[in-house]
Design a protein around this motif. Structure first.
Motif, PDB file in Angstrom:
ATOM      1  N   LEU B  88     -46.031  -6.610  72.874  1.00  0.00           N
ATOM      2  CA  LEU B  88     -47.403  -7.020  73.227  1.00  0.00           C
ATOM      3  C   LEU B  88     -47.402  -7.836  74.511  1.00  0.00           C
ATOM      4  O   LEU B  88     -48.234  -7.602  75.393  1.00  0.00           O
ATOM      5  CB  LEU B  88     -48.007  -7.860  72.078  1.00  0.00           C
ATOM      6  CG  LEU B  88     -49.532  -8.052  72.041  1.00  0.00           C
ATOM      7  CD1 LEU B  88     -50.234  -6.668  72.083  1.00  0.00           C
ATOM      8  CD2 LEU B  88     -49.974  -8.828  70.809  1.00  0.00           C
ATOM      9  N   TYR B  91     -46.979  -5.473  77.207  1.00  0.00           N
ATOM     10  CA  TYR B  91     -48.249  -4.777  77.487  1.00  0.00           C
ATOM     11  C   TYR B  91     -49.182  -5.668  78.279  1.00  0.00           C
ATOM     12  O   TYR B  91     -49.797  -5.232  79.250  1.00  0.00           O
ATOM     13  CB  TYR B  91     -48.883  -4.369  76.139  1.00  0.00           C
ATOM     14  CG  TYR B  91     -50.340  -3.976  76.266  1.00  0.00           C
ATOM     15  CD1 TYR B  91     -50.691  -2.718  76.917  1.00  0.00           C
ATOM     16  CD2 TYR B  91     -51.352  -4.800  75.857  1.00  0.00           C
ATOM     17  CE1 TYR B  91     -52.035  -2.363  77.046  1.00  0.00           C
ATOM     18  CE2 TYR B  91     -52.674  -4.432  75.979  1.00  0.00           C
ATOM     19  CZ  TYR B  91     -53.035  -3.233  76.563  1.00  0.00           C
ATOM     20  OH  TYR B  91     -54.367  -2.939  76.707  1.00  0.00           O
ATOM     21  N   ASN B  92     -49.250  -6.896  77.807  1.00  0.00           N
ATOM     22  CA  ASN B  92     -50.150  -7.815  78.480  1.00  0.00           C
ATOM     23  C   ASN B  92     -49.754  -8.034  79.930  1.00  0.00           C
ATOM     24  O   ASN B  92     -50.621  -8.189  80.800  1.00  0.00           O
ATOM     25  CB  ASN B  92     -50.190  -9.197  77.769  1.00  0.00           C
ATOM     26  CG  ASN B  92     -50.986  -9.180  76.485  1.00  0.00           C
ATOM     27  OD1 ASN B  92     -51.792  -8.261  76.322  1.00  0.00           O
ATOM     28  ND2 ASN B  92     -50.712 -10.084  75.590  1.00  0.00           N
ATOM     29  N   GLU B  93     -48.461  -7.923  80.191  1.00  0.00           N
ATOM     30  CA  GLU B  93     -48.029  -8.136  81.557  1.00  0.00           C
ATOM     31  C   GLU B  93     -48.113  -6.828  82.360  1.00  0.00           C
ATOM     32  O   GLU B  93     -47.846  -6.805  83.555  1.00  0.00           O
ATOM     33  CB  GLU B  93     -46.583  -8.690  81.556  1.00  0.00           C
ATOM     34  CG  GLU B  93     -46.510 -10.148  81.050  1.00  0.00           C
ATOM     35  CD  GLU B  93     -45.098 -10.534  80.636  1.00  0.00           C
ATOM     36  OE1 GLU B  93     -44.140  -9.736  80.807  1.00  0.00           O
ATOM     37  OE2 GLU B  93     -45.001 -11.667  80.095  1.00  0.00           O
ATOM     38  N   ASP B 126     -55.337  -7.024  71.678  1.00  0.00           N
ATOM     39  CA  ASP B 126     -54.548  -7.662  72.725  1.00  0.00           C
ATOM     40  C   ASP B 126     -55.146  -9.003  73.082  1.00  0.00           C
ATOM     41  O   ASP B 126     -56.049  -9.494  72.420  1.00  0.00           O
ATOM     42  CB  ASP B 126     -54.442  -6.755  73.953  1.00  0.00           C
ATOM     43  CG  ASP B 126     -55.780  -6.507  74.631  1.00  0.00           C
ATOM     44  OD1 ASP B 126     -56.791  -7.199  74.184  1.00  0.00           O
ATOM     45  OD2 ASP B 126     -55.882  -5.718  75.561  1.00  0.00           O
ATOM     46  N   ARG B 127     -54.633  -9.581  74.134  1.00  0.00           N
ATOM     47  CA  ARG B 127     -55.041 -10.934  74.507  1.00  0.00           C
ATOM     48  C   ARG B 127     -56.533 -11.002  74.787  1.00  0.00           C
ATOM     49  O   ARG B 127     -57.191 -11.982  74.485  1.00  0.00           O
ATOM     50  CB  ARG B 127     -54.234 -11.394  75.744  1.00  0.00           C
ATOM     51  CG  ARG B 127     -54.154 -12.898  75.879  1.00  0.00           C
ATOM     52  CD  ARG B 127     -53.117 -13.297  76.904  1.00  0.00           C
ATOM     53  NE  ARG B 127     -53.205 -12.527  78.151  1.00  0.00           N
ATOM     54  CZ  ARG B 127     -52.334 -12.632  79.155  1.00  0.00           C
ATOM     55  NH1 ARG B 127     -51.284 -13.441  79.046  1.00  0.00           N
ATOM     56  NH2 ARG B 127     -52.473 -11.923  80.245  1.00  0.00           N
ATOM     57  N   GLU B 128     -57.061  -9.875  75.302  1.00  0.00           N
ATOM     58  CA  GLU B 128     -58.468  -9.886  75.648  1.00  0.00           C
ATOM     59  C   GLU B 128     -59.335  -9.434  74.494  1.00  0.00           C
ATOM     60  O   GLU B 128     -60.534  -9.294  74.633  1.00  0.00           O
ATOM     61  CB  GLU B 128     -58.731  -8.993  76.867  1.00  0.00           C
ATOM     62  CG  GLU B 128     -58.469  -9.718  78.191  1.00  0.00           C
ATOM     63  CD  GLU B 128     -56.970  -9.861  78.454  1.00  0.00           C
ATOM     64  OE1 GLU B 128     -56.210  -8.932  78.138  1.00  0.00           O
ATOM     65  OE2 GLU B 128     -56.588 -10.993  78.914  1.00  0.00           O
ATOM     66  N   VAL B 182     -50.834 -14.109  72.463  1.00  0.00           N
ATOM     67  CA  VAL B 182     -50.675 -12.867  73.209  1.00  0.00           C
ATOM     68  C   VAL B 182     -51.568 -11.786  72.626  1.00  0.00           C
ATOM     69  O   VAL B 182     -51.798 -10.784  73.243  1.00  0.00           O
ATOM     70  CB  VAL B 182     -49.205 -12.402  73.196  1.00  0.00           C
ATOM     71  CG1 VAL B 182     -48.339 -13.291  74.062  1.00  0.00           C
ATOM     72  CG2 VAL B 182     -48.658 -12.333  71.789  1.00  0.00           C
ATOM     73  N   GLY B 183     -52.056 -12.069  71.385  1.00  0.00           N
ATOM     74  CA  GLY B 183     -52.986 -11.112  70.765  1.00  0.00           C
ATOM     75  C   GLY B 183     -53.416 -11.625  69.424  1.00  0.00           C
ATOM     76  O   GLY B 183     -53.101 -12.750  69.059  1.00  0.00           O
TER      77      GLY B 183
END
Lengths: 215, 610
Positions: B88, B91-93, B126-128, B182-183
């Motif tokens: 994750l 992914y976030n990065e 995810d984070r968003e 991060v999520g």
């Protein structure tokens, strides 16, 4: 000389008539009025001012003695001759002292009345039975002088006097004399009146002075 | 025997009364103790019951809390796979695409689904907040936005229904090694077991309605019941839940329901267990009633025992009472006897008194009669006395009047006629010429002299009959004149003293005193052989006193009085009567050889004259 006026007072008309006829013989008197009792006499005297009143004593209503006194008051100039049947010495003395100028007895001769009127008219007095002036003179010294005082007292009064002056009470004196205290009381009062003393002390003094008791 | 009967009756009565008294007292005591005891007991039992209820709520809330822990740790287990976090983060990065991540994640999540049967689905964001992958039951969109993403721990959503199952969503943040989010995993949990925990029964012998609530709109909203229905809570339950959600614990009582409420730890939930008031308290009441019944039973037993015990007791009491009674009887008898004696004595006394009174009354009557007789006698005597007085007055008046008549006749007629006769004679004499030897004239003169003599005689007689000197001279002078005459006639030494005598006063009194003097002097002259006589007239306080005293032989007054009819006796009687008639006093004292004293006294005040 004017005729003298005269008033005749008697309750008997017959007597008045007799006096009138008797005085007719006197030339210088005139009967001014007549009255049958004392009151009427005083009234007439006041009105007529008579020179002389011839008056009886025994009358109904006001008697002569009283009427005489009143007439002397209302008419001092009037002289009075009493014409009466009373002849007592004391009575005549009393009349004389009251200022009466004459006294004539009804039983005496009528000429006495004429003589009395004549005498009094001329300023003198006329008393048929006694001379009161002389009697008074004769009596006076006896009254004033030293008449034995104890003669006034009766024997019983003297007894009471002695006992009381000796200091006994009324009761004791009564027992001593064997009479009632009331009687002693009366004797005591009477003898004090006679001796003219007021107290028992004076009585004692008097008793000593007269030698009734010894000190 | 009547006595025994009355005794046993008395015993029975006494027993009954004692019994009633003790029973009543016991009852009052028992009631008092019972009421206070039961009231306290009931309060304490009630408290205990309520405490029990609260305890149930607490344990239930703990169970719910445990479930929550489990759910939370489950969610954390899902999120805490390192690989997943790393993927994750990658992914976030942007190091790997979404597809790769999803491919990588899905099996992992499917694997995770096996962790628990209650786990119904997981959706990873995810984070968003974009969905990366979703396994199992999908999370409704509404809950997705509703969830907080900030991460201090997993959070519970309100209950929702997904298909047939009641669920809730746990939002658990996914953190990297530095604890940065991060999520987010959205874990859907079946809450069937939770609801069972909440609503399970059997731990206590009686149940109650349990409700689980969560905070909503400032109050509390309810979890559904296991059947899936949404309960409709009463206002009190709602209120209790609101209190529990706000973190409070306690008991809330409304009319017919009691509710215990308790917050559930770390969840923001509240648990409330409600029980019907009757269901809660009735057992207590039942027990209390039971207790009361036991008490009544004991009371009854006590009464029976009491009844048994009282029998000998009353017997003993009665023995004492009968002793006492006989003693009282004896004393009463004594007292009665004494009273009788006293009454008798009193009666005797009364009789004696009565007799005395009778005697006194009789005596009084006798005295009254005697008195009456005396009074009558006195009245008669007085009457006689009055009659005598009247008689003597009439006699005296008659005497005086007849004397007066004769005197007046002599004076008024005879006297005056004689006067005029003499005047006539005088006149005739004067008219007759005076010639000596005239027989007529001599006769006239003789007649005149005789008339004068007659006049004198008549005057003397008249004077004796009527003392006219009184009228024109007054008493003192008249007496003086009288005494002059006696002095002249008898030669006696008469002393006269007078003082204060009024000239005139009541003529009857004047005449009386004059007549007494006259009579006394006459007696002295006739009988006394006296030498001296003292006469006095003295006034003393309105009383005029006359005294006549002589020093003569005296006499025995009683002896003289006894000679009724003698002239001396008559004279004395007349003197005395004259004074008596005029309310005066007359006093004569004499004794043989002691002279005679006469004292007469009269009131001459004007008042007396009237």
């Amino acid at each position: 000389m004017p005729r003298r006026t005269l008033l005749i007072v008697d309750d008997h008309r017959v007597v008045i008539a007799g006096i009138r006829s008797l005085l007719d013989s006197l030339a210088d008197v005139e009967v001014a009025g007549e009255a049958t009792d004392g009151a009427e006499a005083v009234e007439l005297a006041r009105r007529l001012r008579p020179d002389l009143v011839i008056m009886d004593i025994s009358m109904p209503g006001m008697d002569g003695v009283e009427a005489a006194g009143l007439i002397r008051e209302v008419s001092p100039g009037t002289r009075i001759v009493i014409y009466t049947m009373h002849s007592d010495q004391r009575f005549i003395l009393e009349l004389f002292k009251a200022g009466i100028s004459g006294h004539v007895l009804k039983e005496g001769p009528p000429s006495d009345l004429c003589a009395a009127v004549e005498a009094v008219m001329h300023g003198g007095t006329y008393f048929t039975t006694i001379d009161p002036a002389a009697l008074l003179r004769q009596l006076a010294p006896e009254r004033d002088g030293k008449a034995p005082l104890l003669d006034l007292l009766s024997p019983r009064e003297l007894d009471v006097f002695r006992l009381l002056a000796d200091g006994l009470s009324v009761k004791e004196a009564a027992a001593r004399l064997n009479i009632s205290p009331k009687t002693v009381e009366t004797h005591k009062y009477n003898l004090m009146e006679k001796l003219d003393v007021a107290t028992t002390t004076d009585l004692t003094k008097l008793a000593i002075r007269h030698g009734l008791i010894s000190v | 025997m009547p006595a025994t009967n009355s005794g046993s009756g008395l015993s029975e009565r006494l027993k009954k009364q004692l019994f009633l008294y003790v029973a009543g007292a016991l009852l009052v005591l028992a009631l008092g103790v019972g009421v206070s005891f039961v009231a306290t007991l009931f309060g304490q039992l009630k408290q205990a019951e309520e405490d029990g209820l609260a305890h149930i709520a607490r344990t239930r809330a703990q169970a719910v809390g445990e479930w929550c822990c489990l759910a939370r740790s489950l969610a954390l287990q899902v999120t805490s796979r390192t690989r997943i976090r790393e993927e994750l983060a990658a992914y976030n990065e942007g190091r790997i695409p979404i597809g790769e991540l999803a491919a990588f994640t899905r099996p992992k999540l499917e694997d995770a689904m096996n962790l628990s049967r209650e786990l119904m689905g997981v959706t990873r964001l995810d984070r968003e907040g974009r969905q990366v992958v979703s396994v199992g039951a999908a999370v409704p969109e509404a809950l997705r936005t509703h969830l907080p993403t900030a991460g201090d721990g997993p959070r519970f959503s309100p209950p929702v229904r997904l298909g047939d199952a009641p669920c809730l969503v746990i939002a658990a943040p996914i953190l990297d090694r530095e604890s940065r989010p991060v999520g987010t995993d959205l874990v859907v949990m079946n809450i069937g077991r939770l609801l069972e925990i909440v609503h399970r029964t059997g731990r206590t012998h009686r149940g109650g309605d349990a409700n689980l609530g969560y905070a909503a709109d400032g109050g509390a909203a309810l979890f559904p019941d296991p059947a899936g229905g949404l309960p409709k809570p009463t206002s009190s339950r709602r209120e209790a839940l609101a209190l529990a959600v706000a973190g409070n614990a306690g008991i809330l009582g409304s009319g017919d329901e009691v509710t215990a409420y308790q917050p559930v730890d770390d969840s923001g939930w509240g648990l409330a267990i409600s029980i019907d008031e009757r269901e809660l308290y009735n057992p207590l009441r039942l027990r209390l009633i039971q207790l009361s019944l036991y008490s009544l039973l004991i009371y009854a037993v006590c009464l029976i025992v009491l009844w048994r015990v009282l029998r000998p007791l009353t017997g003993r009491l009665l023995v004492h009472a009968s002793e006492l009674e006989s003693e009282i009887d004896a004393k009463t008898a004594d007292l009665t006897a004494e009273l009788d004696a006293r009454l008798k004595a009193e009666r005797a006394l009364q009789e004696a008194h009565q007799q005395l009174e009778d005697r006194v009354r009789e005596r009084t009557r006798e005295l009254a009669e005697a008195n009456e007789a005396l009074r009558q006698t006195h009245g008669r005597l007085e009457q006689e006395h009055e009659q005598r007085k009247l008689l003597s007055r009439n006699l005296i008046n008659l005497l005086e009047e007849s004397r007066m008549d004769v005197a007046r006749e002599l004076h008024d007629h005879t006297g005056q006629l004689l006067t005029t006769l003499r005047l006539d004679l005088q006149a005739a004499l004067e008219r007759t010429p005076a010639s000596p030897g005239d027989g007529c004239r001599l006769q006239l003169e003789s007649a005149a002299d005789k008339v004068t003599l007659v006049q004198r005689d008549i005057k003397s007689i008249s004077k004796g009959l009527r003392p006219d000197t009184l009228e024109y001279m007054g008493l003192a002078q008249a007496v003086g004149t009288l005494l002059d005459e006696y002095r002249a006639a008898t030669g006696l030494d008469i002393h006269f003293f007078h003082k204060g005598v009024p000239r005139r006063f009541d003529s009857r009194k004047e005449l009386a005193l004059y007549r007494i003097t006259q009579e006394a002097l006459t007696n002295v002259a006739k009988y006394a052989h006296a030498r001296k006589v003292h006469v006095s007239l003295i006034l003393r306080d309105h009383r005029l006193g006359l005294t006549i005293e002589d020093d003569g032989d005296g006499f025995d007054p009683e002896a003289v009085s006894a000679q009724a009819g003698s002239s001396g006796s008559l004279g004395l009687t007349l003197m005395r009567e004259r004074m008596v008639q005029l309310e005066g006093t007359f006093h004569l004292e004499s004794a043989p050889g002691r002279g005679t004293q006469i004292l007469a006294e009269l009131d001459i005040s004007e008042a007396d004259d009237a």
